[in-house]
Write a protein that holds these residues in place. Structure first.
Motif, mmCIF file in Angstrom:
data_model
loop_
_atom_site.group_PDB
_atom_site.id
_atom_site.type_symbol
_atom_site.label_atom_id
_atom_site.label_comp_id
_atom_site.label_asym_id
_atom_site.label_seq_id
_atom_site.Cartn_x
_atom_site.Cartn_y
_atom_site.Cartn_z
ATOM 1 N N GLY A 54 0.819 -1.213 0.000
ATOM 2 C CA GLY A 54 0.000 0.000 0.000
ATOM 3 C C GLY A 54 0.849 1.259 0.000
ATOM 4 N N GLN A 55 0.218 2.336 0.423
ATOM 5 C CA GLN A 55 0.923 3.614 0.469
ATOM 6 C C GLN A 55 2.205 3.495 1.285
ATOM 7 O OE1 GLN A 55 0.711 6.698 -0.787
ATOM 8 N NE2 GLN A 55 2.399 7.383 0.525
ATOM 9 N N ASP A 56 3.286 4.103 0.796
ATOM 10 C CA ASP A 56 4.517 4.176 1.594
ATOM 11 C C ASP A 56 4.261 5.121 2.768
ATOM 12 O OD1 ASP A 56 7.059 5.120 2.628
ATOM 13 O OD2 ASP A 56 7.954 3.984 0.977
ATOM 14 N N LEU A 57 4.173 4.534 3.949
ATOM 15 C CA LEU A 57 3.785 5.327 5.124
ATOM 16 C C LEU A 57 4.904 6.263 5.559
ATOM 17 C CD1 LEU A 57 1.896 2.473 7.018
ATOM 18 C CD2 LEU A 57 0.886 4.422 5.795
ATOM 19 N N LYS A 58 6.153 5.911 5.239
ATOM 20 C CA LYS A 58 7.274 6.806 5.595
ATOM 21 C C LYS A 58 7.188 8.095 4.777
ATOM 22 C CE LYS A 58 9.874 2.690 6.780
ATOM 23 N NZ LYS A 58 10.706 1.613 6.262
ATOM 24 N N GLU A 59 6.787 7.949 3.527
ATOM 25 C CA GLU A 59 6.663 9.126 2.659
ATOM 26 C C GLU A 59 5.590 10.082 3.186
ATOM 27 O OE1 GLU A 59 4.633 8.904 -1.243
ATOM 28 O OE2 GLU A 59 6.600 9.310 -2.098
ATOM 29 N N ARG A 60 4.551 9.514 3.815
ATOM 30 C CA ARG A 60 3.473 10.357 4.348
ATOM 31 C C ARG A 60 3.979 11.297 5.433
ATOM 32 N NH1 ARG A 60 0.105 11.826 1.418
ATOM 33 N NH2 ARG A 60 -0.688 12.897 3.231
ATOM 34 N N LEU A 61 5.103 10.922 6.067
ATOM 35 C CA LEU A 61 5.623 11.737 7.167
ATOM 36 C C LEU A 61 6.523 12.868 6.665
ATOM 37 C CD1 LEU A 61 6.401 8.812 9.622
ATOM 38 C CD2 LEU A 61 4.492 10.415 9.729
ATOM 39 N N ALA A 75 -6.013 -3.001 5.060
ATOM 40 C CA ALA A 75 -5.372 -2.612 6.320
ATOM 41 C C ALA A 75 -5.481 -1.120 6.603
ATOM 42 C CB ALA A 75 -3.895 -3.022 6.261
ATOM 43 N N PHE A 76 -6.309 -0.418 5.877
ATOM 44 C CA PHE A 76 -6.380 1.050 5.997
ATOM 45 C C PHE A 76 -6.718 1.479 7.424
ATOM 46 C CE2 PHE A 76 -7.532 -0.197 1.714
ATOM 47 C CZ PHE A 76 -6.928 0.722 0.883
ATOM 48 N N GLY A 77 -7.656 0.758 8.049
ATOM 49 C CA GLY A 77 -8.132 1.151 9.377
ATOM 50 C C GLY A 77 -7.026 1.170 10.413
ATOM 51 N N PRO A 87 -10.712 2.688 3.313
ATOM 52 C CA PRO A 87 -10.320 2.054 2.043
ATOM 53 C C PRO A 87 -10.515 3.032 0.884
ATOM 54 C CG PRO A 87 -11.712 0.585 3.328
ATOM 55 C CD PRO A 87 -11.752 1.924 4.011
ATOM 56 N N ASP A 88 -9.536 3.045 -0.016
ATOM 57 C CA ASP A 88 -9.628 3.980 -1.145
ATOM 58 C C ASP A 88 -9.198 3.295 -2.434
ATOM 59 O OD1 ASP A 88 -6.833 3.928 -1.109
ATOM 60 O OD2 ASP A 88 -6.625 5.891 -0.175
ATOM 61 N N SER A 89 -8.968 4.081 -3.433
ATOM 62 C CA SER A 89 -8.550 3.584 -4.771
ATOM 63 C C SER A 89 -9.567 2.598 -5.333
ATOM 64 C CB SER A 89 -7.168 2.934 -4.708
ATOM 65 O OG SER A 89 -6.246 3.767 -4.066
HETATM 66 O O1 T3D Z 1 -1.586 8.828 0.434
HETATM 67 C C1 T3D Z 1 -2.190 8.144 1.277
HETATM 68 O O2 T3D Z 1 -1.670 7.794 2.334
HETATM 69 C C2 T3D Z 1 -3.594 7.711 1.011
HETATM 70 C C3 T3D Z 1 -3.641 6.308 0.646
HETATM 71 C C4 T3D Z 1 -3.586 5.343 1.562
HETATM 72 C C5 T3D Z 1 -3.735 3.975 1.136
HETATM 73 C C6 T3D Z 1 -3.004 2.964 1.992
HETATM 74 O O3 T3D Z 1 -2.413 2.110 1.404
HETATM 75 S S1 T3D Z 1 -3.070 3.029 3.701
HETATM 76 C C7 T3D Z 1 -2.412 1.469 4.174
HETATM 77 C C8 T3D Z 1 -0.900 1.440 4.092
HETATM 78 N N1 T3D Z 1 -0.359 0.128 4.310
HETATM 79 C C9 T3D Z 1 -0.300 -0.475 5.506
HETATM 80 O O4 T3D Z 1 -0.814 -0.004 6.493
HETATM 81 C C10 T3D Z 1 0.494 -1.754 5.585
HETATM 82 C C11 T3D Z 1 1.779 -1.483 6.360
HETATM 83 N N2 T3D Z 1 2.609 -2.663 6.405
HETATM 84 C C12 T3D Z 1 2.338 -3.696 7.201
HETATM 85 O O5 T3D Z 1 1.366 -3.747 7.927
HETATM 86 C C13 T3D Z 1 3.313 -4.828 7.180
HETATM 87 O O6 T3D Z 1 4.537 -4.367 6.653
HETATM 88 C C14 T3D Z 1 2.849 -6.033 6.341
HETATM 89 C C15 T3D Z 1 1.670 -6.707 7.060
HETATM 90 C C16 T3D Z 1 2.416 -5.598 4.941
HETATM 91 C C17 T3D Z 1 3.996 -7.045 6.217
HETATM 92 O O7 T3D Z 1 4.517 -7.321 7.485
HETATM 93 P P1 T3D Z 1 5.931 -8.067 7.609
HETATM 94 O O8 T3D Z 1 6.148 -8.319 9.070
HETATM 95 O O9 T3D Z 1 5.954 -9.222 6.696
HETATM 96 O O10 T3D Z 1 7.037 -7.044 7.051
HETATM 97 P P2 T3D Z 1 7.590 -5.735 7.771
HETATM 98 O O11 T3D Z 1 8.772 -6.094 8.570
HETATM 99 O O12 T3D Z 1 6.492 -5.000 8.447
HETATM 100 O O13 T3D Z 1 8.032 -4.851 6.515
HETATM 101 C C18 T3D Z 1 9.250 -5.084 5.816
HETATM 102 C C19 T3D Z 1 9.824 -3.748 5.410
HETATM 103 O O14 T3D Z 1 8.871 -3.101 4.547
HETATM 104 C C20 T3D Z 1 10.022 -2.827 6.618
HETATM 105 O O15 T3D Z 1 11.126 -1.997 6.314
HETATM 106 P P3 T3D Z 1 12.420 -2.012 7.265
HETATM 107 O O16 T3D Z 1 11.953 -1.734 8.646
HETATM 108 O O17 T3D Z 1 12.968 -3.406 7.123
HETATM 109 O O18 T3D Z 1 13.316 -0.960 6.689
HETATM 110 C C21 T3D Z 1 8.759 -1.996 6.600
HETATM 111 O O19 T3D Z 1 8.919 -0.750 7.231
HETATM 112 C C22 T3D Z 1 8.545 -1.832 5.118
HETATM 113 N N3 T3D Z 1 7.142 -1.533 4.812
HETATM 114 C C23 T3D Z 1 6.107 -2.367 4.869
HETATM 115 N N4 T3D Z 1 4.992 -1.727 4.571
HETATM 116 C C24 T3D Z 1 5.328 -0.452 4.324
HETATM 117 C C25 T3D Z 1 6.713 -0.321 4.499
HETATM 118 N N5 T3D Z 1 7.356 0.852 4.338
HETATM 119 C C26 T3D Z 1 6.593 1.922 4.022
HETATM 120 N N6 T3D Z 1 5.265 1.852 3.844
HETATM 121 C C27 T3D Z 1 4.593 0.709 3.982
HETATM 122 N N7 T3D Z 1 3.275 0.658 3.749
#
Ligand code: T3D
Length: 280
Positions: A84-91, A153-155, A161-163
């Motif tokens: 999904g959205q890169d959450l780090k970029e949002r910051l 996972a938006f919540g 949820p979007d897109s």
């Molecule tokens: O612009 C807008 O914001 C509007 C649109 C929003 C739409 C959205 O998509 S909101 C939802 C965003 N996505 C999430 O909330 C999911 C976030 N990620 C997770 O919950 C978990 O990473 C997963 C369940 C997908 C996978 O878990 P796991 O344990 O297998 O992996 P991990 O260790 O969490 O992630 C591995 C790496 O990917 C880690 O980086 P690091 O610490 O090793 O450097 C993690 O930070 C990175 N990563 C995973 N998801 C994201 C991410 N980095 C940035 N953004 C993410 N979404």
């Protein structure tokens, strides 16, 4: 590019190859009339950044224009489909307001996928979360790898949820199941994705691209215009009553009936040979 086998980064512009060229985050490979678009930031589980969304849209527009491409596969590099959205970029301090981000960067991607006049197969190789789940839902067909999942996972980050997820999901799985998936936000595992009818099948991770490629090849051998019109009819039917759908089918059939591919299909049938469709 038509008919050619090609691999390139989908920057939407000539990358130029200079030292300052940005690292591509989307790969576009074209081979035998099948375009494979790969989300390619595996270290971040293919989380979507602004440049990546721009590249993805450019890749979708490129395959829409390319008459040599007859089917598309969307997949992710590494162990995830898309987080999904890169959450780090949002910051980052200059991050656009969410409404702007969604309207200007996410919505055009969903519209490009649903409006693409060629079938898109989602080869869901791992987790598809947030907007990554929306990308998976916007495909026409899905094949999932064992261990893959779809999570709205938006919540968990306080978002909705979007897109297109709130529009696509109820139509694909029904209102009650959509509410469960969207409100609880739990990951739907691969076998459940198939049981819900969201994916054609679940396959071992190692054979996902081969299976998706075989399905794409089958689609690519079909009549391109008929497939495009079929997708158009299915898209339109979601918003129409039966009478309007019947009339629209008649209109599209009229168009298909005038195509060279229809004549070729009839000729091939009578001659008991495989058809050779051109898209004309
Ligand atoms: O612009 C807008 O914001 C509007 C649109 C929003 C739409 C959205 O998509 S909101 C939802 C965003 N996505 C999430 O909330 C999911 C976030 N990620 C997770 O919950 C978990 O990473 C997963 C369940 C997908 C996978 O878990 P796991 O344990 O297998 O992996 P991990 O260790 O969490 O992630 C591995 C790496 O990917 C880690 O980086 P690091 O610490 O090793 O450097 C993690 O930070 C990175 N990563 C995973 N998801 C994201 C991410 N980095 C940035 N953004 C993410 N979404």
């Amino acid at each position: 590019m038509a008919g050619a086998n090609a691999t390139r980064a989908a920057t939407g512009e000539d990358a130029g190859g200079g030292t300052n060229a940005p690292t591509p985050t989307i790969r576009l490979d074209i081979s035998d009339a099948v375009a494979t678009i790969t989300l390619d930031r595996p270290d971040a589980l293919n989380a979507l950044t602004v440049p990546m969304k721009r590249e993805l849209l450019a890749a979708l527009r490129a395959v829409a224009r390319d008459r040599g491409v007859r089917a598309v596969i969307l997949t992710g590099a590494g162990r995830a489909f898309c987080a999904g959205q890169d959450l780090k970029e949002r910051l980052e301090p200059d991050a656009a307001p969410l409404g702007v981000e969604v309207r200007e960067r996410y919505n055009p991607i969903t519209q490009a996928m649903r409006g693409l006049p060629k079938p898109i197969i989602g080869a869901i190789n791992g987790v598809a979360a947030g907007a990554g789940a929306s990308l998976a839902l916007a495909c026409d067909l899905r094949i999932v790898a064992e261990g893959a999942s779809i999570a709205l996972a938006f919540g968990r980050v306080g978002l909705v949820p979007d897109s297109g997820a709130t529009w696509l999901l109820p139509r694909l799985v029904g209102a009650a199941k959509a509410a469960e998936i969207a409100l609880l936000g739990e990951a739907v595992p691969a076998d459940e994705i198939v049981r819900l009818g969201l994916a054609v099948k679940v396959v071992p991770a190692g054979s996902l691209l081969e299976e998706a490629g075989a399905m794409a090849a089958r689609l690519a051998a079909g009549a391109p215009r008929a497939l495009a019109l079929t997708k158009q009819a299915l898209n339109a039917a979601w918003d129409r009553g039966l009478d309007a759908a019947l009339e629209y089918e008649a209109h599209l059939q009229d168009l298909a009936g005038r195509s060279a591919d229809h004549a070729e299909g009839l000729d091939a049938f009578m001659a008991k040979r495989p058809p050779r469709f051109t898209g004309d």
